[in-house]
Design a protein around this motif. Structure first.
Motif, short mmCIF file in Angstrom:
data_model
loop_
_atom_site.label_atom_id
_atom_site.label_comp_id
_atom_site.label_asym_id
_atom_site.label_seq_id
_atom_site.Cartn_x
_atom_site.Cartn_y
_atom_site.Cartn_z
N SER A 110 0.81 -1.23 0.00
CA SER A 110 0.00 0.00 0.00
C SER A 110 0.84 1.28 0.00
N THR A 111 2.04 1.25 0.56
CA THR A 111 2.86 2.47 0.57
C THR A 111 3.32 2.83 -0.84
N ALA A 112 3.42 1.86 -1.71
CA ALA A 112 3.82 2.12 -3.10
C ALA A 112 2.76 2.90 -3.86
N MET A 113 1.51 2.82 -3.42
CA MET A 113 0.40 3.43 -4.17
C MET A 113 0.47 4.95 -4.23
N THR A 114 0.90 5.61 -3.18
CA THR A 114 0.97 7.07 -3.18
C THR A 114 2.00 7.55 -4.21
N GLU A 115 3.16 6.92 -4.22
CA GLU A 115 4.21 7.28 -5.16
C GLU A 115 3.79 7.00 -6.60
N VAL A 116 3.21 5.86 -6.83
CA VAL A 116 2.92 5.45 -8.20
C VAL A 116 1.79 6.26 -8.83
N LYS A 117 0.90 6.79 -8.05
CA LYS A 117 -0.17 7.63 -8.62
C LYS A 117 0.46 8.81 -9.36
N LYS A 118 1.51 9.38 -8.79
CA LYS A 118 2.22 10.48 -9.46
C LYS A 118 2.89 10.00 -10.74
N THR A 119 3.45 8.82 -10.72
CA THR A 119 4.09 8.25 -11.92
C THR A 119 3.04 8.02 -13.00
N TYR A 120 1.90 7.46 -12.62
CA TYR A 120 0.82 7.21 -13.58
C TYR A 120 0.34 8.53 -14.20
N GLU A 121 0.18 9.54 -13.34
CA GLU A 121 -0.30 10.83 -13.82
C GLU A 121 0.74 11.54 -14.69
N LYS A 122 2.00 11.20 -14.55
CA LYS A 122 3.03 11.81 -15.38
C LYS A 122 3.18 11.10 -16.73
N TYR A 123 3.14 9.77 -16.73
CA TYR A 123 3.47 9.01 -17.94
C TYR A 123 2.31 8.29 -18.62
N CYS A 124 1.25 7.98 -17.92
CA CYS A 124 0.24 7.07 -18.46
C CYS A 124 -1.11 7.70 -18.78
N TRP A 125 -1.51 8.68 -17.98
CA TRP A 125 -2.88 9.19 -18.07
C TRP A 125 -3.20 9.81 -19.42
N GLN A 126 -2.20 10.41 -20.09
CA GLN A 126 -2.50 11.09 -21.34
C GLN A 126 -3.19 10.17 -22.33
N CYS A 127 -2.81 8.93 -22.36
CA CYS A 127 -3.45 7.97 -23.26
C CYS A 127 -4.48 7.09 -22.56
N HIS A 128 -4.15 6.62 -21.36
CA HIS A 128 -5.03 5.68 -20.67
C HIS A 128 -6.11 6.36 -19.84
N GLY A 129 -6.03 7.69 -19.65
CA GLY A 129 -7.02 8.41 -18.87
C GLY A 129 -6.74 8.30 -17.38
N LEU A 130 -7.20 9.29 -16.62
CA LEU A 130 -7.01 9.25 -15.17
C LEU A 130 -7.74 8.07 -14.54
N ASP A 131 -8.83 7.66 -15.16
CA ASP A 131 -9.60 6.51 -14.65
C ASP A 131 -9.07 5.19 -15.19
N GLY A 132 -8.09 5.23 -16.09
CA GLY A 132 -7.49 4.01 -16.64
C GLY A 132 -8.28 3.34 -17.74
N LYS A 133 -9.36 3.99 -18.21
CA LYS A 133 -10.24 3.34 -19.17
C LYS A 133 -9.84 3.51 -20.64
N GLY A 134 -8.70 4.19 -20.87
CA GLY A 134 -8.19 4.29 -22.24
C GLY A 134 -8.66 5.51 -23.01
N GLY A 135 -9.31 6.46 -22.33
CA GLY A 135 -9.88 7.61 -23.02
C GLY A 135 -9.18 8.92 -22.75
N GLY A 136 -7.88 8.88 -22.51
CA GLY A 136 -7.14 10.11 -22.26
C GLY A 136 -7.05 10.96 -23.52
N PRO A 137 -6.68 12.23 -23.40
CA PRO A 137 -6.64 13.13 -24.56
C PRO A 137 -5.69 12.68 -25.66
N GLY A 138 -4.65 11.94 -25.31
CA GLY A 138 -3.70 11.45 -26.32
C GLY A 138 -4.18 10.24 -27.08
N SER A 139 -5.33 9.70 -26.71
CA SER A 139 -5.82 8.46 -27.33
C SER A 139 -6.62 8.70 -28.60
#
Length: 99
Positions: free
Chosen positions: A10-39
């Motif tokens: 569980s301690t890894a989750m706080t750190e990784v949310k920032k990593t996800y928001e930096k590298y992944c959300w643009q395509c995968h979306g903040l909710d992870g459903k694949g609808g980010g603006p880069g998709s």
């Protein structure tokens, strides 16, 4: 075989949310459903991390895809260290719909 050393950490989750928001959300979306603006112009569309298809994959398979890339997704092995990539596996698991 890839074994996730951060399973249920569980301690890894706080750190990784920032990593996800930096590298992944643009395509995968903040909710992870694949609808980010880069998709918008990507074919195939980015994976829906909440789907049974993604959630049904092994931790090692998800780690490998993050590491080596997939389709239009770049490989992250030189951008994110091994721990960060395993943290992303755990974060993707956390996006699964509650049962």
């Amino acid at each position: 075989s890839f074994i996730n050393p951060l399973k249920n950490n569980s301690t890894a989750m706080t750190e990784v949310k920032k990593t996800y928001e930096k590298y992944c959300w643009q395509c995968h979306g903040l909710d992870g459903k694949g609808g980010g603006p880069g998709s918008k112009n990507l074919n195939p569309k980015p994976a829906d991390h909440t789907s049974t298809i993604v959630q049904g994959q092994s931790d090692g398979a998800i780690f490998w895809k993050i590491t080596k890339g997939r389709g239009a997704m770049q490989p992250y092995e030189r951008i994110l260290n091994k721990t960060q990539r395993w943290q992303l596996v755990e974060y993707i698991r956390s996006l699964a719909p509650a049962k």
